[in-house]
Design a protein around this motif. Structure first.
Motif, PDB file in Angstrom:
ATOM      1  N   THR A 249       0.844  -1.039  -0.282  1.00  0.00           N
ATOM      2  CA  THR A 249       0.014  -0.116   0.031  1.00  0.00           C
ATOM      3  C   THR A 249       0.804   1.308  -0.055  1.00  0.00           C
ATOM      4  OG1 THR A 249      -1.683  -1.218   1.395  1.00  0.00           O
ATOM      5  CG2 THR A 249      -1.698   1.433   0.931  1.00  0.00           C
ATOM      6  N   THR A 250       0.729   2.027  -0.962  1.00  0.00           N
ATOM      7  CA  THR A 250       1.579   3.202  -1.271  1.00  0.00           C
ATOM      8  C   THR A 250       0.870   4.712  -0.738  1.00  0.00           C
ATOM      9  OG1 THR A 250       1.011   3.524  -3.453  1.00  0.00           O
ATOM     10  CG2 THR A 250       2.987   2.237  -2.890  1.00  0.00           C
ATOM     11  N   ALA A 251      -0.255   4.577  -0.925  1.00  0.00           N
ATOM     12  CA  ALA A 251      -1.117   5.787  -0.262  1.00  0.00           C
ATOM     13  C   ALA A 251      -2.493   5.261   0.445  1.00  0.00           C
ATOM     14  CB  ALA A 251      -1.232   6.723  -1.324  1.00  0.00           C
TER      15      ALA A 251
ATOM     16  N   PRO B 186       2.465  15.105   5.262  1.00  0.00           N
ATOM     17  CA  PRO B 186       3.272  14.550   4.318  1.00  0.00           C
ATOM     18  C   PRO B 186       3.116  13.321   3.902  1.00  0.00           C
ATOM     19  CG  PRO B 186       4.421  14.409   6.589  1.00  0.00           C
ATOM     20  CD  PRO B 186       2.934  15.404   6.699  1.00  0.00           C
ATOM     21  N   ALA B 187       3.319  12.779   2.702  1.00  0.00           N
ATOM     22  CA  ALA B 187       3.208  11.518   2.337  1.00  0.00           C
ATOM     23  C   ALA B 187       4.236  10.440   2.464  1.00  0.00           C
ATOM     24  CB  ALA B 187       3.047  11.431   0.531  1.00  0.00           C
ATOM     25  N   GLN B 188       5.404  11.090   2.819  1.00  0.00           N
ATOM     26  CA  GLN B 188       6.584  10.262   3.021  1.00  0.00           C
ATOM     27  C   GLN B 188       7.544  11.009   4.088  1.00  0.00           C
ATOM     28  OE1 GLN B 188       8.245   8.194  -0.188  1.00  0.00           O
ATOM     29  NE2 GLN B 188      10.200   8.092   0.577  1.00  0.00           N
TER      30      GLN B 188
ATOM     31  N   SER C 152      -8.252   9.390   8.599  1.00  0.00           N
ATOM     32  CA  SER C 152      -6.830   8.792   8.740  1.00  0.00           C
ATOM     33  C   SER C 152      -6.093   8.922   7.484  1.00  0.00           C
ATOM     34  CB  SER C 152      -7.238   7.451   9.134  1.00  0.00           C
ATOM     35  OG  SER C 152      -7.883   6.591   8.424  1.00  0.00           O
ATOM     36  N   GLN C 153      -4.865   9.068   7.592  1.00  0.00           N
ATOM     37  CA  GLN C 153      -4.017   8.924   6.267  1.00  0.00           C
ATOM     38  C   GLN C 153      -2.693   8.318   6.654  1.00  0.00           C
ATOM     39  OE1 GLN C 153      -4.355  12.514   4.021  1.00  0.00           O
ATOM     40  NE2 GLN C 153      -1.921  12.454   3.466  1.00  0.00           N
ATOM     41  N   ARG C 154      -2.255   7.728   5.845  1.00  0.00           N
ATOM     42  CA  ARG C 154      -0.805   7.082   5.867  1.00  0.00           C
ATOM     43  C   ARG C 154       0.261   7.877   5.643  1.00  0.00           C
ATOM     44  NH1 ARG C 154       0.898   1.393   5.016  1.00  0.00           N
ATOM     45  NH2 ARG C 154      -1.042   0.665   5.140  1.00  0.00           N
ATOM     46  N   ILE C 155       1.423   7.825   6.426  1.00  0.00           N
ATOM     47  CA  ILE C 155       2.631   8.352   5.960  1.00  0.00           C
ATOM     48  C   ILE C 155       3.658   7.291   5.893  1.00  0.00           C
ATOM     49  CG2 ILE C 155       4.778   9.900   6.895  1.00  0.00           C
ATOM     50  CD1 ILE C 155       2.735  11.450   8.488  1.00  0.00           C
ATOM     51  N   HIS C 156       4.465   7.196   4.683  1.00  0.00           N
ATOM     52  CA  HIS C 156       5.018   6.349   4.329  1.00  0.00           C
ATOM     53  C   HIS C 156       6.535   6.576   4.918  1.00  0.00           C
ATOM     54  CE1 HIS C 156       7.047   2.799   2.318  1.00  0.00           C
ATOM     55  NE2 HIS C 156       8.035   3.911   1.408  1.00  0.00           N
ATOM     56  N   VAL C 157       7.159   5.679   5.854  1.00  0.00           N
ATOM     57  CA  VAL C 157       8.381   5.974   6.428  1.00  0.00           C
ATOM     58  C   VAL C 157       9.422   4.988   5.648  1.00  0.00           C
ATOM     59  CG1 VAL C 157       9.639   5.733   8.477  1.00  0.00           C
ATOM     60  CG2 VAL C 157       7.200   6.526   8.591  1.00  0.00           C
ATOM     61  N   ASP C 158      10.472   5.744   5.282  1.00  0.00           N
ATOM     62  CA  ASP C 158      11.351   5.070   4.456  1.00  0.00           C
ATOM     63  C   ASP C 158      12.988   5.544   4.691  1.00  0.00           C
ATOM     64  OD1 ASP C 158      12.633   3.134   2.926  1.00  0.00           O
ATOM     65  OD2 ASP C 158      11.480   3.763   0.924  1.00  0.00           O
TER      66      ASP C 158
END
Length: 245
Positions: free
Chosen positions: A138-140, A159-161, A239-245
């Motif tokens: 899941t990317t977003a 932020p998205a990431q 609710s919104q996902r933040i991608h941590v990389d």
């Protein structure tokens, strides 16, 4: 009322109801359409037949954990409709999709309108029994639930990431200024996964929005940010996902 539990819903990024995009395999397209029908009808038995026993996603969920999560989700989600656009088709069963899920979310005596949008990269594999879903990233992800004639609306800056261990800022600015009506608001952060996002504690707002500075974890674990606003005219949770990389 000084706290309100976020009514978040886990909605997995099922690649369903795809557009016809060459070179998408016709049998894979049929499998994707079957996903659409099964998910919209909450037919868990049919849906899980499309999962490989070795399935895993980027949150670490196995096939059994996906099934358990869906059983819990569908208790409160009425009349779901799954619709997906295929964004790209790669080689050997790799597809990228954008899925929208709509429905009615029931929590106690309250009914909410739910809209969830997800983007995912999926790996399908063809076998003797047809196509099965092997892996998914899941990317977003963003889920909104609303209630009332005029629920609060906010401009969200999430932020998205974010890089591992790095700081970031969150802002949710109400589109209508505070007036004589009391507006409650809250924000919470939790790890993305099978459970619903952590419930934000709601308190009376002293300013026209929510502002928070946070830090990404020291490991690669996506985060879910939960926001909530409540006033007399309605309620709004996201609710919104933040991608941590």
């Amino acid at each position: 009322m000084n706290r309100y539990f976020f009514l978040g819903a886990l909605v997995l990024a099922f690649p369903v109801q795809a557009q016809t995009l060459s070179p998408l395999d016709p049998q894979l397209q049929q499998a994707i359409q079957a996903f659409d029908q099964a998910a919209s009808q909450k037919d868990l038995k049919v849906l899980m037949n499309f999962y490989s026993p070795e399935f895993k996603n980027n949150d670490g969920l196995t096939k059994a954990e996906v099934q358990s999560a869906l059983e819990q989700l569908w208790i409160n989600l009425n009349d779901p409709q799954y619709r997906t656009e295929v964004l790209s088709v790669g080689s050997e069963g790799q597809i990228t999709t954008r899925t929208q899920v709509t429905g009615r979310w029931q929590q106690g005596r309250f009914n909410f309108d739910l809209v969830s949008t997800l983007e995912a990269q999926s790996q399908w594999q063809q076998g003797p029994q047809g196509w099965t879903l092997v892996a998914q990233t899941t990317t977003a992800e963003r889920t909104e639930i609303l209630r009332g004639q005029d629920p609060p609306k906010a401009d969200l800056m999430i932020p998205a990431q974010v890089a591992v261990g790095k700081p970031y800022q969150l802002e949710a600015i109400l589109k209508k200024p505070l007036d004589e009506h009391i507006v409650l608001g809250g924000i919470a952060q939790s790890v993305a996964g099978a459970s619903s996002p952590e419930a934000p504690l709601l308190d009376g707002l002293m300013a026209g929005g929510l502002f928070k500075k946070g830090n990404a974890p020291e490991v690669k674990a996506d985060q879910m940010i939960s926001l909530g606003f409540v006033r007399n005219e309605g309620m709004y949770f996201v609710s919104q996902r933040i991608h941590v990389d």
